[in-house]
Motif scaffolding. Structure first.
Motif, PDB file in Angstrom:
ATOM      1  N   ILE A 151       1.157  -3.431  -7.577  1.00 63.11           N
ATOM      2  CA  ILE A 151       1.091  -1.800  -7.422  1.00 63.11           C
ATOM      3  C   ILE A 151      -0.136  -1.407  -7.796  1.00 63.11           C
ATOM      4  N   GLY A 152      -0.829  -0.800  -7.132  1.00 62.86           N
ATOM      5  CA  GLY A 152      -2.117   0.114  -7.653  1.00 62.86           C
ATOM      6  C   GLY A 152      -3.134   0.647  -6.498  1.00 62.86           C
ATOM      7  N   LEU A 153      -3.907   1.541  -6.606  1.00 66.25           N
ATOM      8  CA  LEU A 153      -4.547   2.244  -5.586  1.00 66.25           C
ATOM      9  C   LEU A 153      -5.783   1.429  -5.365  1.00 66.25           C
ATOM     10  N   ARG A 154      -6.195   1.051  -4.305  1.00 67.34           N
ATOM     11  CA  ARG A 154      -7.535   0.284  -4.103  1.00 67.34           C
ATOM     12  C   ARG A 154      -8.595   0.960  -3.399  1.00 67.34           C
ATOM     13  N   ASP A 155      -9.821   0.759  -3.711  1.00 71.40           N
ATOM     14  CA  ASP A 155     -10.956   1.535  -3.113  1.00 71.40           C
ATOM     15  C   ASP A 155     -11.057   0.894  -1.657  1.00 71.40           C
ATOM     16  N   ASP A 156     -10.670  -0.474  -1.311  1.00 67.72           N
ATOM     17  CA  ASP A 156     -10.740  -1.090   0.003  1.00 67.72           C
ATOM     18  C   ASP A 156      -9.271  -1.221   0.606  1.00 67.72           C
ATOM     19  N   PRO A 157      -8.997  -0.397   1.411  1.00 65.31           N
ATOM     20  CA  PRO A 157      -7.589  -0.672   1.844  1.00 65.31           C
ATOM     21  C   PRO A 157      -7.280  -2.004   2.496  1.00 65.31           C
ATOM     22  N   LEU A 158      -8.492  -2.761   2.934  1.00 65.70           N
ATOM     23  CA  LEU A 158      -8.112  -3.928   3.348  1.00 65.70           C
ATOM     24  C   LEU A 158      -7.682  -4.987   2.139  1.00 65.70           C
ATOM     25  N   ASP A 159      -7.986  -4.633   1.065  1.00 75.42           N
ATOM     26  CA  ASP A 159      -7.472  -5.544  -0.041  1.00 75.42           C
ATOM     27  C   ASP A 159      -6.097  -5.889  -0.092  1.00 75.42           C
ATOM     28  N   TYR A 160      -5.283  -4.802   0.267  1.00 78.38           N
ATOM     29  CA  TYR A 160      -3.574  -4.918   0.428  1.00 78.38           C
ATOM     30  C   TYR A 160      -3.359  -6.100   1.589  1.00 78.38           C
ATOM     31  N   ILE A 161      -4.013  -6.123   2.473  1.00 73.95           N
ATOM     32  CA  ILE A 161      -3.789  -7.119   3.591  1.00 73.95           C
ATOM     33  C   ILE A 161      -4.422  -8.754   2.898  1.00 73.95           C
ATOM     34  N   ALA A 172       0.682  -1.316  -0.059  1.00 74.11           N
ATOM     35  CA  ALA A 172      -0.025   0.247  -0.120  1.00 74.11           C
ATOM     36  C   ALA A 172       0.923   1.227  -0.108  1.00 74.11           C
ATOM     37  N   GLY A 173       1.910   1.295   0.843  1.00 79.60           N
ATOM     38  CA  GLY A 173       2.790   2.429   0.884  1.00 79.60           C
ATOM     39  C   GLY A 173       3.496   2.535  -0.306  1.00 79.60           C
ATOM     40  N   LEU A 174       4.125   1.622  -1.075  1.00 83.74           N
ATOM     41  CA  LEU A 174       4.646   1.886  -2.133  1.00 83.74           C
ATOM     42  C   LEU A 174       3.604   2.326  -3.284  1.00 83.74           C
ATOM     43  N   THR A 221       6.631   7.919   5.545  1.00 81.85           N
ATOM     44  CA  THR A 221       5.286   8.790   5.868  1.00 81.85           C
ATOM     45  C   THR A 221       4.133   7.981   5.269  1.00 81.85           C
ATOM     46  N   ASP A 222       4.381   7.734   4.084  1.00 81.04           N
ATOM     47  CA  ASP A 222       3.450   6.852   2.890  1.00 81.04           C
ATOM     48  C   ASP A 222       3.011   5.672   3.861  1.00 81.04           C
ATOM     49  N   MET A 223       3.967   4.617   4.195  1.00 83.62           N
ATOM     50  CA  MET A 223       3.809   3.470   4.848  1.00 83.62           C
ATOM     51  C   MET A 223       3.073   3.653   6.123  1.00 83.62           C
ATOM     52  N   GLU A 224       3.104   4.695   6.970  1.00 84.65           N
ATOM     53  CA  GLU A 224       2.585   5.003   8.133  1.00 84.65           C
ATOM     54  C   GLU A 224       1.080   5.398   7.795  1.00 84.65           C
ATOM     55  N   VAL A 225       0.938   6.248   6.731  1.00 85.22           N
ATOM     56  CA  VAL A 225      -0.388   6.605   6.294  1.00 85.22           C
ATOM     57  C   VAL A 225      -1.141   5.619   5.960  1.00 85.22           C
TER      58      VAL A 225
END
Length: 507
Positions: free
Chosen positions: A364-374, A286-288, A485-489
């Motif tokens: 690598i991609g932007l997800r509508d649902d952040p939980l999809d990264y996990i 997600a951060g990358l 910071t992007d990792m933390e966000v």
């Protein structure tokens, strides 16, 4: 840059008897030999922040009673030119004063600025990486920087040649020098993984699962080895703004770190029924993605900058290939107690380097649902667990070494790793607060310099903190703090999503 030819040879003016192999001489293992080649010369650097100022005399006394007694930390690397020209470890008496450095620092310039102090430490470590090690003594150093930074009252930087040991053995050796802050007589404890076994399964189902697991492991291993071979021949990652060149290993690197609350990571882990590794890999992806989206936005001349780009528009090209080289320790962990006994001359233990590596793909991609990264991270890592990729990569390296020589396997490894984007690792640290020679530690931040990539990423747990450590080629990634910071966000975004859905309670 030092080469193999700069190793201190045995004195050929000695008598024949003196030049013969002694019973205590030990040959270098194949992985240790690799780290002595110019293409894969790597150093492990561990930065440790203390909550108090460092007392150099106490540190030296502590080293004399611990690391100076460790077989690898008390051995010279020598080349027997008279006999077979091979490199060996030879025991020597350690003079701790030759290994501890306390530079003079102009504190007036940094008294009121933690940022300036942080920059000084980062610059010092960057310069230290390019400083040659002295092969006339054991290959390690410790630098004491009594300067108040944003996260500590004083910092020590431990530099050791990677040929001395892999990450697990070196970290275990370091932790064996520490004690619990609440009980100075007790060694730190590491978390243990507990696996819950279900007893409700019938025997036929168990046999079927075992059979299917075996089939999956054979198939996955076959596919992974094919990808490994393709990477060695032609398959490389996309040239993104974080992809370095094959020469990135020689570049001057910069190390930064960020302290993250381990409780937040455990909250996500429990809520999503995953492991800490799954969470860290998902947060990294997600951060990358967030960071690269901002870099591509700037590349396209967007004035909105990183923040607006990551929130409003997707600037990421489709089909990016971004992979991490994950190094896997293949030697069962002996535990901190065993390394403490080594330094107490109570036992002998196999140490050094024994590791394989796997190639982990990031989507690598932007997800509508952040939980999809996990979720995706868990699927990726679960699949990799059903593969012998790490064992096979180690075995292939040994075969190439025996068949074609050291330089060939060094070139092969350099070729494969340089075609990936990130070096990635997660090291489990102590569960409680610890002290090093009586100095309570605020954090431990290890990293590796010399990998042929522009980005090396380590996650290190320590007490109630998780430390994110980035080592970057500044010519490729000029703003590593932004990536931190992007990792933390990204972690906060995942945690907030879980909170909104009532899956966790954030206090």
């Amino acid at each position: 840059m030092e080469t193999i030819g700069s190793l201190k040879p045995l004195n050929i003016e000695r008598s024949a008897a003196e030049n013969e192999m002694t019973p205590d001489d030990e040959p270098l293992s194949p992985p240790a030999l690799l780290f002595q080649t110019p293409r894969l010369k790597c150093y492990v650097m561990a930065t440790m922040g203390s909550k108090t100022k460092w007392d150099p005399s106490r540190v030296k006394l502590g080293l004399e009673n611990t690391l100076a007694k460790h077989p690898r930390f008390s051995s010279l690397l020598v080349m027997d030119e008279r006999n077979d020209g091979k490199m060996r470890w030879r025991k020597t008496k350690v003079n701790v004063d030759e290994h501890v450095f306390v530079p003079k620092i102009d504190l007036d310039k940094m008294e009121d600025s933690a940022d300036e102090a942080d920059k000084y430490v980062e610059d010092y470590i960057s310069d230290l990486h390019k400083t040659k090690m002295d092969y006339s003594k054991p290959l390690w150093e410790l630098h004491i920087l009594n300067i108040k930074t944003s996260g500590a009252s004083g910092v020590v930087v431990f530099k050791v040649h990677h040929s001395i040991g892999d990450g697990i053995s070196l970290m275990s050796s370091l932790l064996a020098c520490t004690r619990q802050s609440s009980n100075p007589m007790m060694l730190p404890t590491l978390p243990t993984s507990s696996r819950v076994r279900s007893h409700s399964s019938s025997k036929p189902k168990g046999l079927w699962c075992t059979f299917w697991t075996m089939i999956s492991m054979v198939f996955n291993t076959f596919v992974d080895i094919l990808i490994l071979a393709a990477t060695a021949l032609f398959l490389k990652d996309t040239d993104t703004p974080i992809k370095g060149s094959p020469e990135s290993g020689y570049a001057k690197k910069r190390m930064v770190h960020k302290l993250i609350n381990l409780k937040d990571i455990k909250l996500v882990k429990t809520a999503m029924n995953t492991t800490i590794n799954d969470v860290l890999f998902g947060v990294t992806e997600a951060g990358l993605s967030r960071y690269l989206n901002g870099r591509y936005a700037s590349k396209q001349g967007e004035n909105a900058g990183y923040e607006m780009a990551s929130k409003t528009r997707d600037f990421l090209p489709k089909g990016l290939r971004v992979r991490a080289a994950l190094y896997v320790n293949l030697r069962p962990s002996a535990g901190i107690e065993a390394f403490a006994k080594i330094m107490g001359n109570e036992t002998k233990l196999e140490s050094g380097n024994k590791f394989g590596y796997v190639l982990l793909p990031f989507e690598i991609g932007l997800r509508d649902d952040p939980l999809d990264y996990i979720r995706r991270a868990k699927a990726t890592l679960d699949r990799k667990k059903l593969s012998f990729e790490a064992v096979c990569s180690f075995a292939i390296g040994l075969f190439v070494h025996k068949s074609f020589g050291l330089q060939t396997v060094a070139s092969l490894m350099h070729n494969i790793v340089s075609k990936t984007t990130v070096s990635f690792s997660n090291v489990v640290g102590p569960q409680e607060e610890i002290s090093l020679y009586g100095h309570p530690l605020a954090y431990v931040a290890p990293t590796v310099y010399g990998a042929p990539q522009a980005l090396t990423m380590h996650w290190q747990s320590c007490g109630d903190k998780m430390v994110l450590i980035l080592t970057v080629d500044s010519n490729v990634i000029p703003d590593p703090h932004k990536l931190c910071t992007d990792m933390e966000v990204s972690l906060n975004s995942i945690k907030d999503t879980l909170s909104k859905r009532g899956l966790i309670t954030v206090k």
